[in-house]
Write a protein that holds these residues in place. Structure first.
Motif, PDB file in Angstrom:
ATOM      1  N   TYR A 117       0.799  -1.219   0.000  1.00 33.17           N
ATOM      2  CA  TYR A 117       0.000   0.000   0.000  1.00 33.17           C
ATOM      3  C   TYR A 117       0.835   1.274   0.000  1.00 33.17           C
ATOM      4  O   TYR A 117       0.304   2.371  -0.216  1.00 33.17           O
ATOM      5  N   LEU A 118       2.137   1.139   0.218  1.00 31.56           N
ATOM      6  CA  LEU A 118       2.983   2.321   0.066  1.00 31.56           C
ATOM      7  C   LEU A 118       2.955   2.825  -1.379  1.00 31.56           C
ATOM      8  O   LEU A 118       3.248   3.997  -1.630  1.00 31.56           O
ATOM      9  N   ALA A 119       2.587   1.969  -2.330  1.00 32.63           N
ATOM     10  CA  ALA A 119       2.463   2.413  -3.721  1.00 32.63           C
ATOM     11  C   ALA A 119       1.428   3.522  -3.827  1.00 32.63           C
ATOM     12  O   ALA A 119       1.643   4.532  -4.514  1.00 32.63           O
ATOM     13  N   TYR A 120       0.296   3.354  -3.158  1.00 35.48           N
ATOM     14  CA  TYR A 120      -0.739   4.392  -3.168  1.00 35.48           C
ATOM     15  C   TYR A 120      -0.309   5.609  -2.351  1.00 35.48           C
ATOM     16  O   TYR A 120      -0.651   6.751  -2.686  1.00 35.48           O
ATOM     17  N   PHE A 121       0.442   5.370  -1.283  1.00 35.23           N
ATOM     18  CA  PHE A 121       0.973   6.483  -0.492  1.00 35.23           C
ATOM     19  C   PHE A 121       1.890   7.349  -1.349  1.00 35.23           C
ATOM     20  O   PHE A 121       1.782   8.581  -1.358  1.00 35.23           O
ATOM     21  N   PHE A 122       2.802   6.711  -2.084  1.00 36.23           N
ATOM     22  CA  PHE A 122       3.708   7.459  -2.960  1.00 36.23           C
ATOM     23  C   PHE A 122       2.916   8.222  -4.027  1.00 36.23           C
ATOM     24  O   PHE A 122       3.259   9.358  -4.367  1.00 36.23           O
ATOM     25  N   ALA A 123       1.881   7.597  -4.567  1.00 38.35           N
ATOM     26  CA  ALA A 123       1.075   8.251  -5.599  1.00 38.35           C
ATOM     27  C   ALA A 123       0.436   9.519  -5.052  1.00 38.35           C
ATOM     28  O   ALA A 123       0.434  10.564  -5.711  1.00 38.35           O
ATOM     29  N   ASP A 124      -0.106   9.444  -3.839  1.00 35.04           N
ATOM     30  CA  ASP A 124      -0.723  10.635  -3.245  1.00 35.04           C
ATOM     31  C   ASP A 124       0.313  11.684  -2.896  1.00 35.04           C
ATOM     32  O   ASP A 124       0.096  12.885  -3.101  1.00 35.04           O
ATOM     33  N   LEU A 125       1.453  11.253  -2.380  1.00 35.58           N
ATOM     34  CA  LEU A 125       2.506  12.207  -2.030  1.00 35.58           C
ATOM     35  C   LEU A 125       3.005  12.939  -3.269  1.00 35.58           C
ATOM     36  O   LEU A 125       3.315  14.140  -3.217  1.00 35.58           O
ATOM     37  N   THR A 154       6.190  -1.708 -12.718  1.00 38.85           N
ATOM     38  CA  THR A 154       5.134  -1.410 -13.700  1.00 38.85           C
ATOM     39  C   THR A 154       4.669  -2.651 -14.451  1.00 38.85           C
ATOM     40  O   THR A 154       3.589  -2.657 -15.038  1.00 38.85           O
ATOM     41  N   GLU A 155       5.470  -3.705 -14.432  1.00 34.62           N
ATOM     42  CA  GLU A 155       5.053  -4.945 -15.095  1.00 34.62           C
ATOM     43  C   GLU A 155       4.771  -6.080 -14.103  1.00 34.62           C
ATOM     44  O   GLU A 155       4.726  -7.245 -14.503  1.00 34.62           O
ATOM     45  N   LYS A 156       4.563  -5.759 -12.862  1.00 31.37           N
ATOM     46  CA  LYS A 156       4.245  -6.790 -11.870  1.00 31.37           C
ATOM     47  C   LYS A 156       2.751  -7.107 -11.968  1.00 31.37           C
ATOM     48  O   LYS A 156       1.927  -6.627 -11.189  1.00 31.37           O
ATOM     49  N   TYR A 157       2.401  -7.930 -12.949  1.00 32.05           N
ATOM     50  CA  TYR A 157       1.003  -8.154 -13.295  1.00 32.05           C
ATOM     51  C   TYR A 157       0.230  -8.947 -12.247  1.00 32.05           C
ATOM     52  O   TYR A 157      -0.997  -9.048 -12.330  1.00 32.05           O
ATOM     53  N   ASP A 158       0.918  -9.509 -11.279  1.00 31.95           N
ATOM     54  CA  ASP A 158       0.219 -10.233 -10.218  1.00 31.95           C
ATOM     55  C   ASP A 158      -0.094  -9.336  -9.023  1.00 31.95           C
ATOM     56  O   ASP A 158      -0.579  -9.821  -8.002  1.00 31.95           O
ATOM     57  N   ASN A 159       0.171  -8.044  -9.152  1.00 31.45           N
ATOM     58  CA  ASN A 159      -0.035  -7.143  -8.020  1.00 31.45           C
ATOM     59  C   ASN A 159      -0.593  -5.805  -8.504  1.00 31.45           C
ATOM     60  O   ASN A 159       0.155  -4.900  -8.862  1.00 31.45           O
ATOM     61  N   LYS A 160      -1.909  -5.691  -8.524  1.00 29.27           N
ATOM     62  CA  LYS A 160      -2.576  -4.472  -9.005  1.00 29.27           C
ATOM     63  C   LYS A 160      -2.182  -3.254  -8.174  1.00 29.27           C
ATOM     64  O   LYS A 160      -1.979  -2.154  -8.713  1.00 29.27           O
ATOM     65  N   ILE A 161      -2.098  -3.414  -6.863  1.00 33.39           N
ATOM     66  CA  ILE A 161      -1.823  -2.280  -5.988  1.00 33.39           C
ATOM     67  C   ILE A 161      -0.491  -1.637  -6.344  1.00 33.39           C
ATOM     68  O   ILE A 161      -0.396  -0.412  -6.512  1.00 33.39           O
ATOM     69  N   ARG A 162       0.548  -2.460  -6.478  1.00 31.37           N
ATOM     70  CA  ARG A 162       1.862  -1.910  -6.799  1.00 31.37           C
ATOM     71  C   ARG A 162       1.866  -1.268  -8.185  1.00 31.37           C
ATOM     72  O   ARG A 162       2.396  -0.173  -8.366  1.00 31.37           O
ATOM     73  N   ARG A 163       1.309  -1.958  -9.179  1.00 26.74           N
ATOM     74  CA  ARG A 163       1.320  -1.405 -10.545  1.00 26.74           C
ATOM     75  C   ARG A 163       0.560  -0.089 -10.615  1.00 26.74           C
ATOM     76  O   ARG A 163       1.033   0.888 -11.203  1.00 26.74           O
ATOM     77  N   GLU A 164      -0.614  -0.068 -10.028  1.00 30.20           N
ATOM     78  CA  GLU A 164      -1.442   1.130 -10.118  1.00 30.20           C
ATOM     79  C   GLU A 164      -0.820   2.299  -9.372  1.00 30.20           C
ATOM     80  O   GLU A 164      -0.773   3.429  -9.873  1.00 30.20           O
ATOM     81  N   GLY A 165      -0.321   2.032  -8.160  1.00 30.57           N
ATOM     82  CA  GLY A 165       0.296   3.103  -7.376  1.00 30.57           C
ATOM     83  C   GLY A 165       1.554   3.639  -8.019  1.00 30.57           C
ATOM     84  O   GLY A 165       1.771   4.857  -8.085  1.00 30.57           O
ATOM     85  N   VAL A 166       2.393   2.738  -8.529  1.00 32.14           N
ATOM     86  CA  VAL A 166       3.638   3.171  -9.164  1.00 32.14           C
ATOM     87  C   VAL A 166       3.368   3.919 -10.457  1.00 32.14           C
ATOM     88  O   VAL A 166       3.981   4.961 -10.729  1.00 32.14           O
ATOM     89  N   SER A 167       2.433   3.435 -11.275  1.00 34.59           N
ATOM     90  CA  SER A 167       2.132   4.131 -12.531  1.00 34.59           C
ATOM     91  C   SER A 167       1.582   5.532 -12.252  1.00 34.59           C
ATOM     92  O   SER A 167       1.904   6.485 -12.977  1.00 34.59           O
ATOM     93  N   SER A 168       0.796   5.686 -11.186  1.00 33.27           N
ATOM     94  CA  SER A 168       0.280   7.011 -10.825  1.00 33.27           C
ATOM     95  C   SER A 168       1.392   7.909 -10.296  1.00 33.27           C
ATOM     96  O   SER A 168       1.395   9.120 -10.548  1.00 33.27           O
ATOM     97  N   THR A 169       2.345   7.323  -9.576  1.00 30.00           N
ATOM     98  CA  THR A 169       3.488   8.101  -9.080  1.00 30.00           C
ATOM     99  C   THR A 169       4.323   8.618 -10.250  1.00 30.00           C
ATOM    100  O   THR A 169       4.776   9.778 -10.249  1.00 30.00           O
TER     101      THR A 169
END
Length: 361
Positions: A167-175, A204-219
């Motif tokens: 969930y730090l992926a979403y934290f980074f995206a918001d930051l 960005t290509e970790k297709y088994d983990n939506k949270i990481r991909r989505e958060g990182v792509s938004s960051t």
């Protein structure tokens, strides 16, 4: 007389742990939906109790207190009450960084929810203290550096067996929505001489983990609102941003040989079983990143040199999603039009060839 629910929240500050535990057992279920208003009782006294109970030594009590606070974070005011408490925030981050903490992931979710508020920027100046165990893992005492290390190095629970820190992926995206946050992600950091954004790209290509991909792509996308950094992010070999945006939107289709060898090396000769990101929403984020890179002339010229059009043309053929198709069309208009001479005056009312719609062929 107090209602039954009011009595429950009053029990949160009982001196008897068994009574507090009974209260928590019952209150977790009331932390979602309209009944969560009970936590506003007596000028938000239950929130003060929950912040105190998060520091308790009992794992169950801490877990339930955190769960309630996480659920209450859809309230802007409660987020502010938590975020404005510097002592609580310092404790929260310190405990996330504690690699022996069994509630680290739940605390990470709470931190991520709090990042919806502007005040989250304070974390960029926050320091943490390391015990003997943590000092072997972290080279920096800056909280944001440690959170970055947790996310990158701890994804497989190798740092903390209880936490994956997704969930730090979403934290980074918001930051990264804020100027101060964007500046951190695109700036070489003193403690390891690395640009933080470059550490995230592999996900960005970790297709088994939506949270990481989505958060990182938004960051990535949010960081690109700093247009002055575009060419550094594209041209610096230690960052090499473009392939990490293109690979998730590239499929197995054959590319014309003329274009093939203009693509970044990582995009050439992709295998026949190459898959795109399975989620259209994430593909859209990558297309928006490409559009941001098109906001400067050097960026557009770089994308042309790297045959980006060849990739998005194949994506256009493969998609049936309207939003993806619309973003592709906007991108084509940016990439395929002729550039005006650099010394030419701009005539916004002109019907010149530069303003004609370009078709995807």
């Amino acid at each position: 007389m107090p209602t039954e629910l009011e009595e429950l929240v009053e029990f949160l500050h009982s001196p008897q742990p068994a009574v507090v535990q009974i209260s928590l057992d019952n209150l977790v279920g009331y932390s979602q939906g309209p009944q969560q208003l009970i936590f506003n009782h007596n000028n938000y006294e239950p929130i003060k109790d929950l912040k105190r109970l998060v520091r308790d030594k009992g794992k169950t009590m801490v877990n339930q207190s955190l769960t309630i606070l996480v659920n209450l974070c859809d309230s802007l005011l409660i987020r502010k009450l938590l975020l404005d408490d510097d002592e609580f925030m310092t404790y929260l981050v310190q405990q996330i960084v504690n690699i022996q903490n069994s509630n680290a992931d739940l605390m990470t979710i709470l931190l991520t929810n709090l990042a919806k508020n502007d005040g989250i920027n304070k974390i960029l100046d926050m320091k943490v203290k390391h015990d003997e165990v943590n000092s072997k893992v972290f080279k920096s005492t800056k909280a944001i550096d440690c959170l970055m290390d947790l996310f990158v190095k701890g994804f497989d629970r190798s740092l903390n067996k209880y936490a994956d820190f997704d969930y730090l992926a979403y934290f980074f995206a918001d930051l990264s929505r804020f100027l101060e946050g964007r500046t951190y992600f695109i700036t070489n950091q003193e403690y390891d001489e690395v640009v933080p954004l470059s550490k995230l790209l592999v996900f960005t290509e970790k297709y088994d983990n939506k949270i990481r991909r989505e958060g990182v792509s938004s960051t990535i996308k949010n960081s690109l609102f700093d247009t002055n950094s575009h060419m550094k992010l594209l041209e610096d070999e230690k960052i090499n941003l473009l392939p990490y945006i293109l690979l998730p939107i590239a499929g197995p289709e054959e590319i014309d040989e003329d274009d093939m060898f203009n693509l970044p090396d990582e995009l050439q000769l992709l295998p026949s079983d190459k898959k795109r990101d399975p989620l259209d929403a994430i593909i859209c984020i990558h297309l928006e990143s490409l559009l941001l890179l098109c906001t400067t002339r050097p960026g557009r010229e770089y994308l042309r040199e790297k045959a980006v059009y060849a990739i998005i043309k194949e994506l256009h053929k493969a998609t049936d999603n309207e939003e993806v198709a619309e973003l592709i069309d906007r991108l084509v208009q940016m990439l395929q039009r002729d550039e005006a001479p650099e010394d030419a005056d701009v005539d916004t009312d002109s019907d010149s060839d530069d303003e004609k719609v370009v078709e995807i062929v």
